[in-house]
Design an enzyme around this catalytic site. Structure first.
Site, PDB file in Angstrom:
ATOM      1  N   GLU A  32      -5.045  -6.019   1.334  1.00 18.81           N
ATOM      2  CA  GLU A  32      -3.762  -6.043   2.034  1.00 18.81           C
ATOM      3  C   GLU A  32      -3.518  -7.394   2.689  1.00 18.81           C
ATOM      4  O   GLU A  32      -4.270  -7.784   3.587  1.00 18.81           O
ATOM      5  CB  GLU A  32      -3.731  -4.946   3.099  1.00 18.81           C
ATOM      6  CG  GLU A  32      -2.447  -4.933   3.910  1.00 18.81           C
ATOM      7  CD  GLU A  32      -2.455  -3.886   5.002  1.00 18.81           C
ATOM      8  OE1 GLU A  32      -1.372  -3.507   5.470  1.00 18.81           O
ATOM      9  OE2 GLU A  32      -3.556  -3.451   5.414  1.00 18.81           O
ATOM     10  N   GLU A  35       2.758   3.615   9.188  1.00 24.53           N
ATOM     11  CA  GLU A  35       1.801   2.866  10.003  1.00 24.53           C
ATOM     12  C   GLU A  35       2.584   2.066  11.045  1.00 24.53           C
ATOM     13  O   GLU A  35       2.657   0.839  10.997  1.00 24.53           O
ATOM     14  CB  GLU A  35       0.938   1.940   9.138  1.00 24.53           C
ATOM     15  CG  GLU A  35      -0.256   1.370   9.901  1.00 24.53           C
ATOM     16  CD  GLU A  35      -1.039   0.346   9.099  1.00 24.53           C
ATOM     17  OE1 GLU A  35      -2.273   0.340   9.201  1.00 24.53           O
ATOM     18  OE2 GLU A  35      -0.420  -0.452   8.373  1.00 24.53           O
TER      19      GLU A  35
END
Length: 254
Positions: free
Chosen positions: A137, A234
């Site tokens: 990520e 998130e």
């Protein structure tokens, strides 16, 4: 309808992991994910998942010492990085999680890239027999200055170099929105290597119906591409998590 996963690293932080899983179920989430579940015995987490019928989509490798934010791109730390990968894969396998995010850490340069690729090849090889996807990520330079992996182009090049079919991109709309923008075009271009999608409001990382991104349009494009897995919420609630969930019904219609 778009499905959503509750990221329990940010949502219901005041609860134990099993109780946060139960809260996510009660709130109508389709799955859960978390950052570092290791303080909770895997069998306890597995029991809460079985009780609720939710799946844990993914977990992270540990961050290491203060200021490291991951280990796998740190020269001289290969043994520690691989121990963290082994730990994450063992926990994920025991609870039936589908993915492990291998955190790179704060580093830069060619040696860091070389060791990151080597550790990712190790992780992907170890994960393959378990049916687990390895994720990487990019983190935005505002929130994580100095993090090794900063852009989707950099991530795509590393994925291509490692060449493992179970190594994929964590496409976090928040991080990409903060530094790259053009979310829908980037998703379309990267669709073939995306392993999971996360989201939050830009620029505050608050709830997704606040900020500069039009998530109704973004989610419609993502689901229109054939993506059917839950998208990971998130974001940082500005109060009790339960009071921040008004976005779910409207944004699930895409």
């Amino acid at each position: 309808m778009t499905q959503f996963s509750a990221n329990l690293g940010f949502l219901w932080q005041e609860l134990s992991l099993p109780d946060a899983i139960r809260a996510a179920k009660a709130a109508g989430f389709d799955a859960v994910e978390c950052h570092w579940p290791y303080d909770t015995p895997a069998e306890v987490t597995k029991a809460a998942l079985a009780e609720t019928g939710l799946r844990m989509l993914g977990i992270n490798t540990v961050r290491g010492a203060a200021g490291e934010n991951g280990l796998s791109a740190l020269p001289g730390r290969a043994a520690d990085a691989r121990a963290a990968i082994d730990q994450a894969l063992a926990y994920a396998a025991q609870i039936g999680a589908g993915a492990v995010h291998v955190m790179a850490g704060f580093s830069a340069g060619e040696e860091a890239r070389k060791i990151f690729c080597e550790n990712l090849a190790y992780a992907a090889s170890a994960a393959a027999p378990l049916g687990i996807t390895i994720l990487i990520e990019p983190l935005n330079r505002h929130d994580a200055p100095g993090y090794f992996l900063q852009t989707t182009d950099q991530a795509a090049a590393i994925i291509a170099e490692v060449g493992a079919p179970n190594l994929k991109l964590m496409f976090d709309c928040y991080h990409i929105g903060r530094t790259e923008g053009d979310i829908t075009t980037r998703f379309a271009a990267l669709r073939g290597i995306v392993g999971h999608v996360q989201f939050a409001g830009v620029p505050t990382r608050g709830r997704p119906d606040q900020g500069e991104l039009n998530y109704a349009m973004i989610f419609a494009q993502i689901t229109g591409s054939g993506w059917s897995a839950p998208l990971g919420a998130e974001y940082k609630p500005d109060g009790p998590t339960g009071d921040s969930l008004g976005w779910m019904q409207a944004l699930s219609q895409g």
